[in-house]
Write an enzyme that holds these catalytic residues in place. Structure first.
Site, short mmCIF file in Angstrom:
data_model
loop_
_atom_site.label_atom_id
_atom_site.label_comp_id
_atom_site.label_asym_id
_atom_site.label_seq_id
_atom_site.Cartn_x
_atom_site.Cartn_y
_atom_site.Cartn_z
N GLY A 31 38.57 28.57 15.54
CA GLY A 31 37.96 28.23 16.81
C GLY A 31 37.86 26.73 17.04
CG ASN A 32 35.91 22.68 17.97
OD1 ASN A 32 36.34 21.66 17.47
ND2 ASN A 32 35.15 22.67 19.04
CG HIS A 37 43.51 25.42 17.52
ND1 HIS A 37 42.49 24.51 17.63
CD2 HIS A 37 43.51 25.85 16.24
CE1 HIS A 37 41.88 24.38 16.46
NE2 HIS A 37 42.48 25.17 15.60
CD GLN A 61 39.19 28.44 5.59
OE1 GLN A 61 39.54 29.56 5.90
NE2 GLN A 61 39.84 27.36 6.02
CE LYS A 149 45.08 17.73 10.79
NZ LYS A 149 44.04 18.64 10.34
CG ASP A 150 45.72 22.64 8.32
OD1 ASP A 150 44.98 21.78 7.82
OD2 ASP A 150 45.56 23.11 9.45
CG MET A 184 45.65 17.12 18.76
SD MET A 184 44.42 16.90 20.03
CE MET A 184 45.41 16.13 21.31
CB SER A 185 41.69 17.56 13.10
OG SER A 185 40.66 18.08 12.27
O1 PAF Z 1 43.79 26.67 9.53
C1 PAF Z 1 42.75 27.30 9.78
O2 PAF Z 1 42.17 27.19 10.85
C2 PAF Z 1 42.18 28.23 8.74
O3 PAF Z 1 42.36 27.73 7.45
C3 PAF Z 1 42.73 29.68 8.84
C4 PAF Z 1 44.23 29.72 8.59
C5 PAF Z 1 42.43 30.23 10.22
C6 PAF Z 1 42.05 30.56 7.80
O4 PAF Z 1 40.68 30.61 7.97
#
Ligand code: PAF
Length: 279
Positions: A31-32, A37, A61, A149-150, A184-185
């Site tokens: 979200g956010n 996204h 996490q 990005k991740d 963006m984050s």
């Molecule tokens: O990248 C993210 O926003 C989170 O790590 C994910 C993949 C939704 C898992 O919670």
């Protein structure tokens, strides 16, 4: 667009779509939602008849002392942003809906989870792999879309999908950046205006390191210079690493497909970024 918070509601919608052989694209998020996204959603829209988004701030996490409690939760704004994008279903489960209190199973993706962010955030990638595995089982998508990005997260997920024969195609989408270059984050929202100006040094450090790598500078020297540059800019860097893009092993001069990975703290905000290129 349907918004459901129960697994039963999700499964009911999915059943109808599957019965008519419609392909499902899935975008897991916490979200956010920002432009990064929304780019994932736009990509997902191209890939399947139906698009499902999950919004779930996954407690497993986050480590002790990290920002789980303060992580921005902006559900109504998120729903409003998704409506015009042709999303079919938003799944917003509670923690109790996602995790049984007596759950005993964790997905560990060894090796690729261990270094870089994994070393600085113990348990983080186990939490990510476990929740993504659970979400894949719940949604059973044909294709799932993640941000580049991740980069390490994407590598962990690709490894899990391959090792566990999960029948889902994984698609990575390029990082969306502010005009300043800042990736963006959701965590950019923690930064003051002054910190935001400093934060652009993260991407600058990657661009400068890429130039140095292409000019033939020794990789360890490039890493050291980049760490120093970040410290001088006001960051506390966790790591700056030149890696092979396919397996994230430390790169040697003989490797051509590279990713530069960086993570650094600005005040209490931890930012990550990367660039991928071929020599
Ligand atoms: O990248 C993210 O926003 C989170 O790590 C994910 C993949 C939704 C898992 O919670």
């Amino acid at each position: 667009m349907v918004v459901v918070d129960k697994l039963s509601g999700l499964q009911q919608a999915l059943k109808t779509w599957r019965q008519s052989s419609q392909r499902i694209a899935f975008v897991p998020t916490m979200g956010n939602l920002h432009a990064g996204h929304l780019q994932l959603v736009t990509e997902a829209r191209q890939l399947a008849e139906r698009v499902v988004i999950s919004i779930f701030v996954n407690p497993s996490q986050f480590g002790v002392g990290e920002d789980y409690a303060s992580y921005p939760r902006t559900e109504q704004d998120d729903i409003d942003k998704l409506k015009p994008l042709g999303v079919d279903l938003v799944f917003m489960p509670s923690v109790a809906e996602m995790y049984l209190p007596d759950a005993k199973t964790t997905v560990l993706v060894n090796g690729i989870s261990d270094n870089y962010c994994g070393a600085f955030r113990p348990g983080h990638f186990a939490g990510v792999a476990t929740v993504v595995c659970k979400l894949f089982n719940m949604v059973q998508p044909d294709v799932a879309v993640f941000g580049l990005k991740d980069f390490q997260q994407l590598a962990v997920i690709r490894t899990m999908v391959k090792d566990l024969n999960m029948p889902v195609q994984i698609v990575g989408v390029d990082t969306v950046r502010e005009a300043s270059g800042l990736a963006m984050s959701s965590r950019n929202g923690y930064l003051s205006d002054g910190q935001k100006a400093v934060a652009t040094s993260l991407y600058q450090s990657l661009l400068a390191a890429k130039t140095a790598v292409l000019a033939g500078v020794d990789y360890e020297d490039v890493e050291q210079q980049s760490l120093l540059f970040l410290q001088q800019a006001g960051f506390q860097p966790d790591y700056f690493s030149i890696c092979r893009s396919h397996d994230l092993a430390k790169a040697t001069a003989a490797d051509n497909d590279l990713v530069l990975l960086v993570a650094a703290k600005l005040g209490s905000t931890r930012l990550i970024d990367n660039i991928c290129f071929t020599k």
